[in-house]
Structures are given as C-alpha cells and as structure tokens.
Design a protein around this motif. Structure first.
Motif, PDB file in Angstrom:
ATOM      1  N   HIS A   1     -68.187  39.072  23.780  1.00 24.98           N
ATOM      2  CA  HIS A   1     -67.756  38.249  22.646  1.00 24.98           C
ATOM      3  C   HIS A   1     -66.736  38.942  21.760  1.00 24.98           C
ATOM      4  CE1 HIS A   1     -70.206  40.230  19.374  1.00 24.98           C
ATOM      5  NE2 HIS A   1     -70.694  40.795  20.463  1.00 24.98           N
ATOM      6  N   ALA A   2     -66.274  40.149  22.171  1.00 24.97           N
ATOM      7  CA  ALA A   2     -65.298  40.886  21.385  1.00 24.97           C
ATOM      8  C   ALA A   2     -64.091  41.239  22.254  1.00 24.97           C
ATOM      9  CB  ALA A   2     -65.926  42.162  20.821  1.00 24.97           C
TER      10      ALA A   2
ATOM     11  N   HIS B   1     -59.179  30.821  19.290  1.00 24.15           N
ATOM     12  CA  HIS B   1     -60.508  30.381  18.874  1.00 24.15           C
ATOM     13  C   HIS B   1     -61.032  29.291  19.807  1.00 24.15           C
ATOM     14  CE1 HIS B   1     -59.927  32.447  14.945  1.00 24.15           C
ATOM     15  NE2 HIS B   1     -58.667  32.096  15.138  1.00 24.15           N
ATOM     16  N   VAL B   2     -60.168  28.338  20.107  1.00 25.76           N
ATOM     17  CA  VAL B   2     -60.560  27.231  20.978  1.00 25.76           C
ATOM     18  C   VAL B   2     -60.959  27.758  22.360  1.00 25.76           C
ATOM     19  CG1 VAL B   2     -59.749  25.146  22.144  1.00 25.76           C
ATOM     20  CG2 VAL B   2     -59.145  25.553  19.748  1.00 25.76           C
ATOM     21  N   ALA B   3     -60.178  28.694  22.893  1.00 24.55           N
ATOM     22  CA  ALA B   3     -60.464  29.244  24.227  1.00 24.55           C
ATOM     23  C   ALA B   3     -61.806  29.958  24.245  1.00 24.55           C
ATOM     24  CB  ALA B   3     -59.351  30.196  24.649  1.00 24.55           C
ATOM     25  N   MET B   4     -62.092  30.749  23.221  1.00 28.80           N
ATOM     26  CA  MET B   4     -63.359  31.467  23.183  1.00 28.80           C
ATOM     27  C   MET B   4     -64.540  30.511  23.060  1.00 28.80           C
ATOM     28  SD  MET B   4     -62.858  35.077  21.187  1.00 28.80           S
ATOM     29  CE  MET B   4     -64.294  35.756  22.004  1.00 28.80           C
TER      30      MET B   4
ATOM     31  N   GLY C   1     -71.049  45.612  21.796  1.00 30.90           N
ATOM     32  CA  GLY C   1     -71.373  45.635  23.220  1.00 30.90           C
ATOM     33  C   GLY C   1     -70.129  45.798  24.066  1.00 30.90           C
ATOM     34  N   GLU C   2     -69.768  44.773  24.822  1.00 28.14           N
ATOM     35  CA  GLU C   2     -68.582  44.804  25.681  1.00 28.14           C
ATOM     36  C   GLU C   2     -67.333  44.483  24.863  1.00 28.14           C
ATOM     37  OE1 GLU C   2     -68.371  45.562  28.870  1.00 28.14           O
ATOM     38  OE2 GLU C   2     -70.518  45.765  29.269  1.00 28.14           O
TER      39      GLU C   2
ATOM     40  N   VAL D   1     -63.224  38.275  17.556  1.00 34.59           N
ATOM     41  CA  VAL D   1     -64.662  38.442  17.763  1.00 34.59           C
ATOM     42  C   VAL D   1     -65.380  37.124  17.481  1.00 34.59           C
ATOM     43  CG1 VAL D   1     -66.716  39.733  17.097  1.00 34.59           C
ATOM     44  CG2 VAL D   1     -64.483  40.863  17.054  1.00 34.59           C
ATOM     45  N   ALA D   2     -66.269  36.749  18.381  1.00 32.76           N
ATOM     46  CA  ALA D   2     -67.048  35.523  18.214  1.00 32.76           C
ATOM     47  C   ALA D   2     -68.501  35.864  17.906  1.00 32.76           C
ATOM     48  CB  ALA D   2     -66.969  34.664  19.470  1.00 32.76           C
ATOM     49  N   GLY D   3     -69.221  34.886  17.330  1.00 35.60           N
ATOM     50  CA  GLY D   3     -70.629  35.094  17.011  1.00 35.60           C
ATOM     51  C   GLY D   3     -71.356  33.769  16.927  1.00 35.60           C
TER      52      GLY D   3
END
Length: 216
Positions: A152-153, A77-80, A125-126, A163-165
């Motif tokens: 983001h996935a 999570h931190v890396a993203m 998406g990607e 997955v981030a948002g």
C-alpha cells in the motif's frame, strides 16, 4: 461514512499534513472513497487551505463528476483504490526525506528503503519504487496498479510517496513512518545498520491493516 464526513476528514488531514511540514507550496493531494464516488483535493490548492465544501468529485473510473477541477495526479489515487478494495484513502506528498530518497541512484525497486524500525515494518511493510514518470502522466497508471497489488506504499522516482490506508488517518500514519524512516536512513548512511530480519518483518506484517497501526 457520509459524504460530509468524508469531506471533513479530507479537510482535517490535509491541514494536518501542511501543519506538520510534510509538503510545501501547492504540492500534495488526498483522496477518499465515498461509496461509488471518490473525493479528491482540487488542482493548485495549498493543503493548508483545503475546504471540505470545495473538493473534486470523481466516479470510480476517475471521471470528473462535480466540484472544481481535480489535481492532475488524481489518477494515482483512482488506480490505487481500484486495485485495493480493502483500502479507502490515499495520501500523496513531496515530503523532504522521501523525495530525496526517490532521487538516489542505484535503489532496489522492490526495497528502496531498508526496514530499520518496527513501526516501519508495521505501518509501511512493502515499499515499491516506480520508474520515473512526469507528474500528471497517466502512463504511470499500470505501474501504480502493479505496485499497489504488492503493497500500500509506493515511491515515485524523483517525486515522492503515495500511500493508501483503510482511512486517511492510517494512510497518514504510514506516510509519516515512511518519511521518518527515510530520515533515519540518511542520518545513518555511512554507519553499520541492523535492519529487521525477514522473520521479524513477517511477524509484524502478518496482521490486518488496522492491526498494523497500534498506539505508540
């Protein structure tokens, strides 16, 4: 968003993930950016029992500031969030079909899942497939950061999706779309399919993250 509101959002979304059967046992974790801090679910907690007042608090570098011990996968999570300042929340699960997909041999690292539906194109998406790392191995950090710059996935090999948002709801929307498309993929395996063309994908993904999550 206040710290209390961010914590309440984690509790609500975590319990929703558990209710929808998107994870099992004491697997899966969530994080949300809260100013200069990151709130993340603790280690060993069933997502159906997450409490807003019992979250781990990290700084932007991932150092533990307070609350219970964080999940061993907090570094994901931190890396993203570090490389995606445009996004504020991350969801990681071991969702059945996505996890099954991550175990298949011969997957394309840059396109492990064909874009079978328009909503996959809009919300995911990607999707990048990462090499195998043992759960909790911080050696995956560089690979996560590189992949997150492209999209983001992410799909962790032999593991599951990350997955981030812009917020937890949009991250969950995208994760559910990934899980649904993985299910469609397995159902249609062995049958001819017509994935979206590059032109159709481009028309769907040339929008801001919030614009990619329209109402059904």
């Amino acid at each position: 968003m206040s710290g209390e509101a961010a914590a309440a959002q984690i509790e609500r979304v975590a319990r929703s993930i558990h209710r929808r059967g998107l994870t099992h046992g004491r697997t899966g974790n969530l994080a949300i950016r809260d100013g200069e801090r990151i709130l993340v679910t603790p280690t060993g907690v069933n997502l159906g029992e997450v409490e807003a007042g019992e979250l781990s608090v990290l700084d932007a570098a991932g150092h533990h500031l307070g609350g219970p011990k964080p999940t061993k996968e907090a570094f994901l999570h931190v890396a993203m969030l570090r490389v995606r300042p445009d996004l504020n929340a991350v969801v990681h699960t071991h969702s059945l079909y996505s996890a099954a997909l991550s175990c298949l041999d011969g997957l394309d690292e840059e396109r492990p899942l064909p874009p079978l539906t328009a909503y996959y194109g809009m919300r995911v998406g990607e999707l990048r497939l990462l090499p195998y790392f043992a759960p909790g191995d911080p050696a995956a950090t560089a690979a996560v950061e590189d992949a997150a710059r492209a999209g983001h996935a992410l799909l962790l090999r032999n593991h599951g999706p990350v997955v981030a948002g812009v917020d937890l709801d949009s991250a969950l929307d995208a994760l559910e779309e990934l899980e649904h498309t993985a299910q469609v993929y397995f159902i249609t395996t062995g049958h001819p399919t017509a994935p979206l063309t590059a032109e159709r994908l481009a028309a769907l993904t040339s929008r801001t993250p919030s614009e990619r999550t329209p109402p059904a």
